[in-house]
Design an enzyme around this catalytic site. Structure first.
Site, PDB file in Angstrom:
ATOM      1  N   TYR A   8       4.190 -10.407  15.707  1.00 13.45           N
ATOM      2  CA  TYR A   8       4.406  -9.190  14.547  1.00 13.45           C
ATOM      3  C   TYR A   8       4.691  -8.090  15.394  1.00 13.45           C
ATOM      4  CZ  TYR A   8       3.046  -5.340  11.893  1.00 13.45           C
ATOM      5  OH  TYR A   8       2.988  -3.959  11.250  1.00 13.45           O
ATOM      6  N   LYS A  50       8.759  -6.466  14.761  1.00 12.56           N
ATOM      7  CA  LYS A  50       8.894  -5.047  14.272  1.00 12.56           C
ATOM      8  C   LYS A  50       9.907  -4.202  15.269  1.00 12.56           C
ATOM      9  CE  LYS A  50       7.092  -3.000  11.055  1.00 12.56           C
ATOM     10  NZ  LYS A  50       7.910  -2.822   9.913  1.00 12.56           N
ATOM     11  N   GLN A  93       0.804  -1.204   0.019  1.00 11.72           N
ATOM     12  CA  GLN A  93      -0.069   0.025  -0.034  1.00 11.72           C
ATOM     13  C   GLN A  93       0.887   1.265   0.082  1.00 11.72           C
ATOM     14  OE1 GLN A  93      -3.754  -0.174   2.595  1.00 11.72           O
ATOM     15  NE2 GLN A  93      -2.504  -1.728   3.492  1.00 11.72           N
TER      16      GLN A  93
END
Length: 299
Positions: free
Chosen positions: A136, A140, A11
Protein backbone atom coordinates in the site's frame (compact mmCIF):
# COMPACT_ATOMS: atom_id res chain seq x y z
CA UNK A 1 -13.78 26.81 -11.84
CA UNK A 2 -14.96 23.37 -12.92
CA UNK A 3 -13.60 20.94 -10.31
CA UNK A 4 -13.55 17.15 -10.64
CA UNK A 5 -13.81 15.16 -7.40
CA UNK A 6 -12.89 11.45 -7.48
CA UNK A 7 -13.75 8.86 -4.84
CA UNK A 8 -16.98 10.53 -3.72
CA UNK A 9 -18.24 7.32 -2.10
CA UNK A 10 -15.32 7.38 0.34
CA UNK A 11 -14.94 9.16 3.67
CA UNK A 12 -13.13 12.25 2.42
CA UNK A 13 -15.12 12.44 -0.80
CA UNK A 14 -18.35 12.37 1.18
CA UNK A 15 -17.20 15.21 3.43
CA UNK A 16 -16.27 17.25 0.37
CA UNK A 17 -19.79 16.72 -0.99
CA UNK A 18 -21.15 18.23 2.23
CA UNK A 19 -18.89 21.29 2.00
CA UNK A 20 -19.77 21.90 -1.64
CA UNK A 21 -23.13 23.19 -0.43
CA UNK A 22 -21.45 26.20 1.17
CA UNK A 23 -18.65 26.61 -1.39
CA UNK A 24 -20.87 27.50 -4.32
CA UNK A 25 -18.50 29.72 -6.27
CA UNK A 26 -17.28 26.71 -8.28
CA UNK A 27 -18.98 23.94 -10.23
CA UNK A 28 -18.26 20.43 -8.98
CA UNK A 29 -18.24 17.16 -10.90
CA UNK A 30 -18.59 14.42 -8.28
CA UNK A 31 -17.46 11.00 -9.44
CA UNK A 32 -16.82 7.45 -8.35
CA UNK A 33 -16.67 4.11 -10.10
CA UNK A 34 -19.97 3.06 -8.49
CA UNK A 35 -23.36 4.70 -8.42
CA UNK A 36 -23.95 6.95 -5.43
CA UNK A 37 -26.47 5.87 -2.82
CA UNK A 38 -28.05 9.30 -2.42
CA UNK A 39 -29.34 11.97 -4.78
CA UNK A 40 -26.26 14.12 -5.42
CA UNK A 41 -26.15 17.01 -7.83
CA UNK A 42 -23.64 16.67 -10.67
CA UNK A 43 -22.74 13.06 -9.83
CA UNK A 44 -21.17 10.88 -12.52
CA UNK A 45 -19.75 7.39 -12.71
CA UNK A 46 -16.11 7.50 -13.80
CA UNK A 47 -13.46 4.77 -13.91
CA UNK A 48 -10.21 6.64 -13.31
CA UNK A 49 -8.21 3.54 -14.27
CA UNK A 50 -9.51 4.02 -17.83
CA UNK A 51 -7.17 6.56 -19.43
CA UNK A 52 -9.48 7.40 -22.33
CA UNK A 53 -12.44 7.87 -19.99
CA UNK A 54 -10.42 10.24 -17.81
CA UNK A 55 -9.20 12.34 -20.75
CA UNK A 56 -12.66 12.49 -22.30
CA UNK A 57 -14.28 13.56 -19.03
CA UNK A 58 -11.70 16.24 -18.29
CA UNK A 59 -11.83 17.61 -21.82
CA UNK A 60 -15.58 17.50 -22.41
CA UNK A 61 -16.37 19.15 -19.08
CA UNK A 62 -13.62 21.78 -19.27
CA UNK A 63 -12.19 20.69 -15.93
CA UNK A 64 -9.87 23.24 -14.29
CA UNK A 65 -8.87 21.28 -11.21
CA UNK A 66 -9.02 17.80 -9.70
CA UNK A 67 -9.30 16.61 -6.10
CA UNK A 68 -8.27 12.97 -6.15
CA UNK A 69 -9.71 11.20 -3.10
CA UNK A 70 -9.87 7.77 -4.75
CA UNK A 71 -7.49 5.06 -3.54
CA UNK A 72 -7.11 1.37 -2.82
CA UNK A 73 -6.96 1.48 0.99
CA UNK A 74 -7.31 -2.17 2.02
CA UNK A 75 -3.81 -2.25 3.48
CA UNK A 76 -3.62 -5.97 4.27
CA UNK A 77 -5.36 -7.12 1.08
CA UNK A 78 -2.91 -5.03 -0.92
CA UNK A 79 -0.11 -7.41 0.07
CA UNK A 80 -1.76 -10.04 -2.15
CA UNK A 81 -3.21 -7.70 -4.77
CA UNK A 82 -0.28 -5.53 -5.80
CA UNK A 83 -1.45 -5.16 -9.41
CA UNK A 84 -4.92 -3.88 -8.50
CA UNK A 85 -3.51 -1.67 -5.77
CA UNK A 86 -0.88 -0.17 -8.09
CA UNK A 87 -3.45 0.47 -10.82
CA UNK A 88 -5.64 2.58 -8.54
CA UNK A 89 -2.94 4.18 -6.38
CA UNK A 90 -0.27 4.89 -9.00
CA UNK A 91 -1.51 4.50 -12.57
CA UNK A 92 -4.86 6.27 -12.15
CA UNK A 93 -3.30 9.36 -10.52
CA UNK A 94 -0.93 9.52 -13.49
CA UNK A 95 -3.87 9.55 -15.90
CA UNK A 96 -5.55 12.31 -13.91
CA UNK A 97 -2.33 14.33 -13.75
CA UNK A 98 -1.72 14.00 -17.49
CA UNK A 99 -5.25 15.01 -18.41
CA UNK A 100 -5.38 18.08 -16.17
CA UNK A 101 -1.85 19.20 -17.01
CA UNK A 102 -2.82 19.26 -20.69
CA UNK A 103 -5.28 22.02 -19.72
CA UNK A 104 -2.78 23.83 -17.48
CA UNK A 105 -5.01 22.88 -14.56
CA UNK A 106 -4.17 21.72 -11.05
CA UNK A 107 -4.54 18.55 -9.00
CA UNK A 108 -4.81 17.97 -5.25
CA UNK A 109 -3.81 14.36 -4.58
CA UNK A 110 -4.32 12.61 -1.24
CA UNK A 111 -1.49 10.39 0.00
CA UNK A 112 -0.55 8.70 3.26
CA UNK A 113 1.84 8.41 6.19
CA UNK A 114 2.55 4.87 4.93
CA UNK A 115 5.16 6.29 2.54
CA UNK A 116 7.38 6.22 5.66
CA UNK A 117 8.45 3.05 7.47
CA UNK A 118 7.47 4.36 10.90
CA UNK A 119 10.86 4.00 12.57
CA UNK A 120 11.31 7.70 13.38
CA UNK A 121 10.93 9.21 16.85
CA UNK A 122 10.10 12.78 15.88
CA UNK A 123 7.33 14.05 13.57
CA UNK A 124 7.93 13.48 9.87
CA UNK A 125 8.54 16.58 7.74
CA UNK A 126 7.88 16.63 4.01
CA UNK A 127 11.60 16.39 3.20
CA UNK A 128 12.12 13.18 5.21
CA UNK A 129 13.32 10.36 2.97
CA UNK A 130 10.46 8.01 2.11
CA UNK A 131 10.77 4.30 2.82
CA UNK A 132 7.45 2.43 2.56
CA UNK A 133 7.25 -0.95 4.29
CA UNK A 134 4.07 -2.22 2.62
CA UNK A 135 2.56 -2.66 -0.83
CA UNK A 136 0.00 0.00 0.00
CA UNK A 137 2.68 2.50 1.00
CA UNK A 138 4.81 1.62 -2.01
CA UNK A 139 1.98 2.19 -4.48
CA UNK A 140 0.91 5.43 -2.81
CA UNK A 141 4.48 6.71 -3.08
CA UNK A 142 4.47 5.78 -6.77
CA UNK A 143 1.29 7.85 -7.11
CA UNK A 144 2.98 10.83 -5.48
CA UNK A 145 5.93 10.57 -7.85
CA UNK A 146 3.66 10.31 -10.88
CA UNK A 147 1.54 13.32 -9.95
CA UNK A 148 4.47 15.56 -9.02
CA UNK A 149 6.47 14.69 -12.14
CA UNK A 150 3.57 14.98 -14.61
CA UNK A 151 1.49 17.95 -13.45
CA UNK A 152 3.31 21.21 -12.79
CA UNK A 153 0.47 22.55 -10.62
CA UNK A 154 0.06 19.96 -7.90
CA UNK A 155 -0.57 19.68 -4.17
CA UNK A 156 0.08 16.30 -2.55
CA UNK A 157 -1.36 15.92 0.95
CA UNK A 158 -0.14 13.10 3.17
CA UNK A 159 -2.57 12.26 5.94
CA UNK A 160 -3.01 9.57 8.59
CA UNK A 161 -5.59 7.60 10.58
CA UNK A 162 -8.52 9.03 8.60
CA UNK A 163 -12.01 8.66 10.05
CA UNK A 164 -15.48 10.09 9.50
CA UNK A 165 -19.14 9.51 10.30
CA UNK A 166 -19.36 8.01 6.80
CA UNK A 167 -18.10 4.63 5.59
CA UNK A 168 -16.05 2.08 7.50
CA UNK A 169 -13.34 3.36 9.82
CA UNK A 170 -11.65 2.81 13.18
CA UNK A 171 -13.87 5.18 15.16
CA UNK A 172 -17.14 3.62 14.02
CA UNK A 173 -15.74 0.13 14.50
CA UNK A 174 -14.60 0.84 18.07
CA UNK A 175 -17.97 2.39 18.93
CA UNK A 176 -19.88 -0.61 17.60
CA UNK A 177 -17.55 -3.15 19.23
CA UNK A 178 -17.64 -1.23 22.49
CA UNK A 179 -21.41 -1.55 22.53
CA UNK A 180 -21.46 -5.27 21.76
CA UNK A 181 -18.42 -6.68 23.56
CA UNK A 182 -17.35 -6.84 27.19
CA UNK A 183 -13.65 -6.65 26.32
CA UNK A 184 -11.39 -5.42 23.51
CA UNK A 185 -7.65 -5.70 22.94
CA UNK A 186 -6.08 -2.75 21.14
CA UNK A 187 -2.47 -2.05 20.14
CA UNK A 188 -0.65 0.45 22.36
CA UNK A 189 2.82 0.58 20.75
CA UNK A 190 1.84 2.31 17.50
CA UNK A 191 1.68 6.08 17.73
CA UNK A 192 0.18 8.51 15.26
CA UNK A 193 -2.44 11.21 14.85
CA UNK A 194 -6.09 10.72 13.90
CA UNK A 195 -7.50 12.87 11.10
CA UNK A 196 -11.16 13.83 10.95
CA UNK A 197 -12.03 13.76 7.24
CA UNK A 198 -14.19 16.88 7.59
CA UNK A 199 -11.19 18.85 8.87
CA UNK A 200 -9.12 17.66 5.91
CA UNK A 201 -11.93 18.56 3.51
CA UNK A 202 -12.08 22.06 4.98
CA UNK A 203 -8.31 22.39 4.55
CA UNK A 204 -8.64 21.37 0.90
CA UNK A 205 -11.19 24.11 0.26
CA UNK A 206 -8.85 26.59 1.97
CA UNK A 207 -6.07 25.54 -0.41
CA UNK A 208 -8.32 26.05 -3.43
CA UNK A 209 -9.38 29.46 -2.14
CA UNK A 210 -5.78 30.49 -1.48
CA UNK A 211 -4.43 29.22 -4.78
CA UNK A 212 -2.20 26.25 -5.60
CA UNK A 213 1.36 26.42 -4.26
CA UNK A 214 2.88 23.26 -5.69
CA UNK A 215 4.49 20.76 -3.36
CA UNK A 216 4.02 18.02 -0.79
CA UNK A 217 2.23 18.84 2.46
CA UNK A 218 1.36 16.98 5.64
CA UNK A 219 -2.06 17.19 7.28
CA UNK A 220 -3.53 15.44 10.30
CA UNK A 221 -5.13 16.75 13.46
CA UNK A 222 -2.82 18.11 16.14
CA UNK A 223 -1.32 15.93 18.86
CA UNK A 224 -0.25 12.29 19.01
CA UNK A 225 -1.76 9.16 20.54
CA UNK A 226 -1.68 5.36 20.45
CA UNK A 227 -4.50 3.23 19.04
CA UNK A 228 -5.22 2.06 22.59
CA UNK A 229 -5.54 5.58 23.98
CA UNK A 230 -7.56 6.60 20.95
CA UNK A 231 -10.01 3.78 21.64
CA UNK A 232 -10.31 4.80 25.29
CA UNK A 233 -11.12 8.35 24.18
CA UNK A 234 -13.68 7.12 21.63
CA UNK A 235 -15.50 5.11 24.29
CA UNK A 236 -15.39 7.94 26.82
CA UNK A 237 -16.80 10.51 24.38
CA UNK A 238 -19.41 8.06 23.05
CA UNK A 239 -20.52 7.26 26.61
CA UNK A 240 -19.48 3.59 26.48
CA UNK A 241 -18.66 2.33 29.98
CA UNK A 242 -19.27 -1.43 29.84
CA UNK A 243 -16.31 -2.49 27.65
CA UNK A 244 -12.90 -3.19 29.14
CA UNK A 245 -10.15 -2.09 26.71
CA UNK A 246 -6.83 -3.91 27.17
CA UNK A 247 -3.48 -2.77 25.67
CA UNK A 248 -1.52 -5.24 23.53
CA UNK A 249 1.71 -5.09 21.50
CA UNK A 250 1.91 -5.14 17.72
CA UNK A 251 3.48 -8.60 17.87
CA UNK A 252 0.34 -9.88 19.60
CA UNK A 253 -1.81 -8.88 16.63
CA UNK A 254 0.09 -9.89 13.45
CA UNK A 255 -1.16 -8.55 10.11
CA UNK A 256 -0.07 -9.21 6.50
CA UNK A 257 1.05 -5.58 6.06
CA UNK A 258 3.55 -3.93 8.37
CA UNK A 259 2.14 -0.92 10.23
CA UNK A 260 4.26 2.12 11.11
CA UNK A 261 5.13 2.19 14.81
CA UNK A 262 5.41 5.97 14.64
CA UNK A 263 3.62 8.07 12.03
CA UNK A 264 3.17 11.54 13.49
CA UNK A 265 3.26 14.17 10.73
CA UNK A 266 4.71 17.66 11.10
CA UNK A 267 2.15 20.20 9.80
CA UNK A 268 4.30 23.33 9.96
CA UNK A 269 4.49 23.73 6.18
CA UNK A 270 0.77 23.59 5.37
CA UNK A 271 -0.05 25.93 8.26
CA UNK A 272 2.59 28.41 7.12
CA UNK A 273 1.88 28.39 3.38
CA UNK A 274 -1.92 28.33 3.53
CA UNK A 275 -2.63 29.89 6.93
CA UNK A 276 -4.59 26.83 8.00
CA UNK A 277 -5.56 26.34 11.65
CA UNK A 278 -5.63 22.66 12.61
CA UNK A 279 -7.85 21.37 15.45
CA UNK A 280 -6.59 19.13 18.25
CA UNK A 281 -7.49 15.47 17.65
CA UNK A 282 -9.80 15.14 20.67
CA UNK A 283 -11.81 18.24 19.74
CA UNK A 284 -12.37 16.80 16.26
CA UNK A 285 -13.26 13.37 17.64
CA UNK A 286 -15.93 14.98 19.84
CA UNK A 287 -17.26 16.84 16.80
CA UNK A 288 -17.41 13.66 14.72
CA UNK A 289 -19.11 11.54 17.36
CA UNK A 290 -21.64 14.31 17.90
CA UNK A 291 -22.38 14.27 14.15
CA UNK A 292 -22.64 10.47 14.24
CA UNK A 293 -25.14 10.58 17.08
CA UNK A 294 -27.23 13.29 15.46
CA UNK A 295 -27.31 11.51 12.08
CA UNK A 296 -27.58 7.96 13.52
CA UNK A 297 -24.38 6.88 11.74
CA UNK A 298 -23.19 4.73 14.63
CA UNK A 299 -24.17 1.42 13.01
Amino acid sequence: MNILITGCNGQLGHEILILERTNTQHRYFNTDIQAYAEDVENYFQLDITDKCAVWDFVTENNIDGIINCAAYTAVDEAEHNRSICATLNALAPAYLAEAIDSRNGWIIHISTDYVFDGTAHTPYVEQTATCPASVYGDTKLAGEIAVSSICSRHVIIRTSWLYSEYGKNFVKTMVNLGKTRDELSVIFDQTGTPTYALDLAEAIFSIISHGIVSGIYHYSNEGAISWYDFTKAIHRIAGITTCNVKPIRTEDYPTPAQRPHYSVLDKTKIKSVYGISIPYWEESLQRCISHMTDAHHLT
